[in-house]
Design a protein around this motif. Structure first.
Motif, PDB file in Angstrom:
ATOM      1  N   ALA A  85       0.849  -1.202   0.000  1.00  0.00           N
ATOM      2  CA  ALA A  85       0.000   0.000   0.000  1.00  0.00           C
ATOM      3  C   ALA A  85       0.882   1.249   0.000  1.00  0.00           C
ATOM      4  O   ALA A  85       0.628   2.206  -0.737  1.00  0.00           O
ATOM      5  CB  ALA A  85      -0.926  -0.005   1.213  1.00  0.00           C
ATOM      6  N   LYS A  86       1.926   1.224   0.796  1.00  0.00           N
ATOM      7  CA  LYS A  86       2.837   2.372   0.879  1.00  0.00           C
ATOM      8  C   LYS A  86       3.454   2.656  -0.498  1.00  0.00           C
ATOM      9  O   LYS A  86       3.519   3.804  -0.944  1.00  0.00           O
ATOM     10  CB  LYS A  86       3.935   2.069   1.909  1.00  0.00           C
ATOM     11  CG  LYS A  86       4.671   3.276   2.368  1.00  0.00           C
ATOM     12  CD  LYS A  86       5.514   2.908   3.566  1.00  0.00           C
ATOM     13  CE  LYS A  86       6.217   4.116   4.115  1.00  0.00           C
ATOM     14  NZ  LYS A  86       6.968   3.829   5.317  1.00  0.00           N
ATOM     15  N   MET A 111      -1.557   4.755   6.566  1.00  0.00           N
ATOM     16  CA  MET A 111      -1.859   4.611   5.124  1.00  0.00           C
ATOM     17  C   MET A 111      -3.024   5.506   4.706  1.00  0.00           C
ATOM     18  O   MET A 111      -3.037   6.037   3.593  1.00  0.00           O
ATOM     19  CB  MET A 111      -2.151   3.139   4.784  1.00  0.00           C
ATOM     20  CG  MET A 111      -0.931   2.244   4.845  1.00  0.00           C
ATOM     21  SD  MET A 111       0.418   2.805   3.772  1.00  0.00           S
ATOM     22  CE  MET A 111       1.582   3.396   4.969  1.00  0.00           C
ATOM     23  N   GLN A 112      -4.003   5.694   5.597  1.00  0.00           N
ATOM     24  CA  GLN A 112      -5.110   6.614   5.263  1.00  0.00           C
ATOM     25  C   GLN A 112      -4.577   8.039   5.119  1.00  0.00           C
ATOM     26  O   GLN A 112      -5.002   8.780   4.236  1.00  0.00           O
ATOM     27  CB  GLN A 112      -6.207   6.573   6.339  1.00  0.00           C
ATOM     28  CG  GLN A 112      -7.219   5.449   6.163  1.00  0.00           C
ATOM     29  CD  GLN A 112      -8.032   5.555   4.877  1.00  0.00           C
ATOM     30  OE1 GLN A 112      -8.240   6.627   4.334  1.00  0.00           O
ATOM     31  NE2 GLN A 112      -8.491   4.413   4.370  1.00  0.00           N
ATOM     32  N   ASN A 113      -3.652   8.408   6.006  1.00  0.00           N
ATOM     33  CA  ASN A 113      -3.066   9.753   5.911  1.00  0.00           C
ATOM     34  C   ASN A 113      -2.295   9.918   4.601  1.00  0.00           C
ATOM     35  O   ASN A 113      -2.359  10.964   3.959  1.00  0.00           O
ATOM     36  CB  ASN A 113      -2.132  10.021   7.101  1.00  0.00           C
ATOM     37  CG  ASN A 113      -2.938  10.205   8.373  1.00  0.00           C
ATOM     38  OD1 ASN A 113      -4.128  10.507   8.324  1.00  0.00           O
ATOM     39  ND2 ASN A 113      -2.304  10.010   9.530  1.00  0.00           N
ATOM     40  N   LEU A 114      -1.585   8.875   4.224  1.00  0.00           N
ATOM     41  CA  LEU A 114      -0.832   8.923   2.963  1.00  0.00           C
ATOM     42  C   LEU A 114      -1.796   9.056   1.774  1.00  0.00           C
ATOM     43  O   LEU A 114      -1.565   9.854   0.852  1.00  0.00           O
ATOM     44  CB  LEU A 114       0.037   7.666   2.832  1.00  0.00           C
ATOM     45  CG  LEU A 114       0.918   7.543   1.600  1.00  0.00           C
ATOM     46  CD1 LEU A 114       1.850   8.741   1.436  1.00  0.00           C
ATOM     47  CD2 LEU A 114       1.732   6.239   1.646  1.00  0.00           C
ATOM     48  N   ALA A 115      -2.883   8.294   1.818  1.00  0.00           N
ATOM     49  CA  ALA A 115      -3.881   8.368   0.741  1.00  0.00           C
ATOM     50  C   ALA A 115      -4.474   9.776   0.660  1.00  0.00           C
ATOM     51  O   ALA A 115      -4.635  10.327  -0.442  1.00  0.00           O
ATOM     52  CB  ALA A 115      -4.983   7.333   0.964  1.00  0.00           C
ATOM     53  N   LEU A 121      -7.813   7.131  -3.296  1.00  0.00           N
ATOM     54  CA  LEU A 121      -8.638   6.269  -2.444  1.00  0.00           C
ATOM     55  C   LEU A 121      -7.810   5.136  -1.850  1.00  0.00           C
ATOM     56  O   LEU A 121      -6.943   4.574  -2.534  1.00  0.00           O
ATOM     57  CB  LEU A 121      -9.746   5.629  -3.278  1.00  0.00           C
ATOM     58  CG  LEU A 121     -10.826   6.530  -3.857  1.00  0.00           C
ATOM     59  CD1 LEU A 121     -11.573   5.791  -4.965  1.00  0.00           C
ATOM     60  CD2 LEU A 121     -11.790   6.963  -2.758  1.00  0.00           C
ATOM     61  N   LEU A 122      -8.114   4.793  -0.603  1.00  0.00           N
ATOM     62  CA  LEU A 122      -7.582   3.562  -0.006  1.00  0.00           C
ATOM     63  C   LEU A 122      -8.788   2.843   0.593  1.00  0.00           C
ATOM     64  O   LEU A 122      -9.390   3.327   1.563  1.00  0.00           O
ATOM     65  CB  LEU A 122      -6.563   3.870   1.096  1.00  0.00           C
ATOM     66  CG  LEU A 122      -6.155   2.657   1.948  1.00  0.00           C
ATOM     67  CD1 LEU A 122      -5.517   1.558   1.116  1.00  0.00           C
ATOM     68  CD2 LEU A 122      -5.202   3.078   3.078  1.00  0.00           C
ATOM     69  N   ILE A 123      -9.148   1.708   0.006  1.00  0.00           N
ATOM     70  CA  ILE A 123     -10.367   1.009   0.423  1.00  0.00           C
ATOM     71  C   ILE A 123     -10.066  -0.473   0.649  1.00  0.00           C
ATOM     72  O   ILE A 123      -9.322  -1.089  -0.113  1.00  0.00           O
ATOM     73  CB  ILE A 123     -11.472   1.184  -0.645  1.00  0.00           C
ATOM     74  CG1 ILE A 123     -11.837   2.678  -0.731  1.00  0.00           C
ATOM     75  CG2 ILE A 123     -12.709   0.351  -0.327  1.00  0.00           C
ATOM     76  CD1 ILE A 123     -12.827   3.022  -1.802  1.00  0.00           C
ATOM     77  N   GLU A 124     -10.638  -1.019   1.719  1.00  0.00           N
ATOM     78  CA  GLU A 124     -10.468  -2.443   2.006  1.00  0.00           C
ATOM     79  C   GLU A 124     -11.428  -3.243   1.116  1.00  0.00           C
ATOM     80  O   GLU A 124     -12.596  -2.859   0.968  1.00  0.00           O
ATOM     81  CB  GLU A 124     -10.791  -2.706   3.485  1.00  0.00           C
ATOM     82  CG  GLU A 124     -10.536  -4.132   3.918  1.00  0.00           C
ATOM     83  CD  GLU A 124     -10.736  -4.320   5.424  1.00  0.00           C
ATOM     84  OE1 GLU A 124     -11.504  -3.542   6.034  1.00  0.00           O
ATOM     85  OE2 GLU A 124     -10.129  -5.246   5.983  1.00  0.00           O
TER      86      GLU A 124
END
Ligand SMILES: NC(=O)c1ccc[n+]([C@@H]2O[C@H](COP(=O)([O-])OP(=O)(O)OC[C@H]3O[C@@H](n4cnc5c(N)ncnc54)[C@H](OP(=O)(O)O)[C@@H]3O)[C@@H](O)[C@H]2O)c1
Length: 334
Positions: A85-86, A111-115, A121-124
């Motif tokens: 993800a990173k 990771m949310q902060n990075l997104a 978007l960062l979604i599970e």
């Protein structure tokens, strides 16, 4: 990006990657499979050929460097989700990451902060929630201000004990909680959030059917406050495959396999309705279509597969494993 189709890539080409690719290529109108990447060049080439992807990379970094990739579906086993993800978020790609997205809240937040910083978007990949039948159920509950008082859901399948398998391997984040507990916990927390109920810490019991086991093989979460919850998961037992949701005026049965919700019975104030919209693919097309739509519309979060619920579920799993002396299962691989 309006009017365009989202160009997808898949990173980590194992079992689930094939199922996602099958649905993406055959059942998604607003996205297509552009590239794939694996540690193995041969696997990458064979996968690309089989699913008709234009690019086959033998390194995740090469995939991250490709400017034509809009979104990456991370389909490696979970100890590697953080690094992947990173890599892809840093490269400005939208990311759909397989469940469990991460094993700690610290990783999720980072990771949310990075997104957010990269405006992607960062979604599970909690595919159950994106099924049309479940979306209709959510809408019904919300529109009718339905009160829910209890939820019973499990996810369990027997597997032969083998520490070479990731699910039994304590060094690769094995165990029932992280592998399959994530599904019924997601259902429980999602319904709590939908109905405005607080989520309180559960009481937990876990069992090891194989004496040499170092992971939680079967686990039960009992939520006693707020909405009552009987949530079970197992990698060594076959468990009930229907989920039951109750309230003073309602009984909801999500039929098996409830995590692929195709048929839902709703008994409400003396009336019976069946929710069973027609579907065409294997189940991954719903999340891929939903996320493609978000990307096309420049949305920065999903109202359906919510970051709030992912975070809460990761929190419950992390606290549970730490409190049961199983904190080592949370360690990601280097
Ligand atoms: N949504 C669903 O319905 C569903 C169902 C099952 C599983 N899952 C989730 O999907 C993810 C992948 O599951 P899977 O069953 O597809 O896994 P898998 O086939 O065992 O492995 C997937 C990929 O992970 C990488 N990998 C595996 N073992 C590794 C190791 N020891 N070291 C480094 N990389 C390794 C490999 O990537 P390379 O190709 O680069 O070598 C492999 O192709 C998991 O997080 C799982 O929880 C989701």
């Amino acid at each position: 990006m309006s009017g365009h189709r989202v160009s997808w890539a898949i990173a980590g080409l194992g079992k689930i990657a094939h199922r996602f690719a099958e649905d993406l290529t055959k059942h998604v109108a607003n996205g297509y499979l552009y590239a794939v990447a694996s540690r193995s060049e041969k696997r990458s080439q064979m996968f690309a050929e089989h699913h008709d992807a234009e690019k086959a990379y033998a390194s995740y970094q090469d995939l991250a460097n490709d400017p034509n990739v809009d979104a990456v579906y991370i389909a490696t086993i979970h100890p590697f989700h953080y690094d992947m993800a990173k890599l892809f978020l840093s490269a400005g790609k939208h990311v759909l990451v397989e469940k469990p997205a991460f094993t700690t809240v610290k990783d999720w937040d980072e990771m949310q902060n990075l997104a957010s910083e990269k405006e992607v978007l960062l979604i599970e990949a909690m595919k159950s929630v994106a099924f049309p039948a479940y979306q209709s159920l959510r809408q019904f509950i919300r529109q009718n201000h339905i009160e829910i008082t209890s939820i019973e859901a499990a996810f369990g399948n027997w597997h032969e004990f083998d520490t070479k398998q990731q699910i039994f391997n304590p060094d690769l984040c094995g165990g029932a909680t992280l592998d399959v507990g994530v599904y019924p916990l997601w259902l429980y927390v999602d319904i709590c959030h939908l109905t405005g109920s607080d989520v309180f810490p559960p009481k937990v019991n876990y069992w090891q059917d194989n004496p040499e086991s170092e992971v939680d093989e079967t686990i039960e979460f009992s939520f006693k406050q707020g909405i009552k919850g009987n949530i079970k998961a197992s990698i060594t037992q076959n468990l009930e495959r229907s989920a039951i949701i109750l309230g003073p005026d309602i009984k909801i049965i999500i039929h098996e396999k409830w995590w692929n919700p195709i048929k839902i019975d709703v008994f409400y104030k003396g009336e019976h309705r069946v929710i069973s919209p027609a579907i065409t693919g294997g189940g991954f097309e719903h999340e891929a279509t939903h996320i493609s739509e978000l990307i096309i519309n420049n949305e920065i979060s999903s109202p359906l597969i919510t970051a709030k619920t992912s975070r809460k579920v990761i929190d419950i799993m992390e606290q549970t494993l730490r409190s049961q002396g199983l904190g080592k299962l949370l360690a990601r691989a280097d």
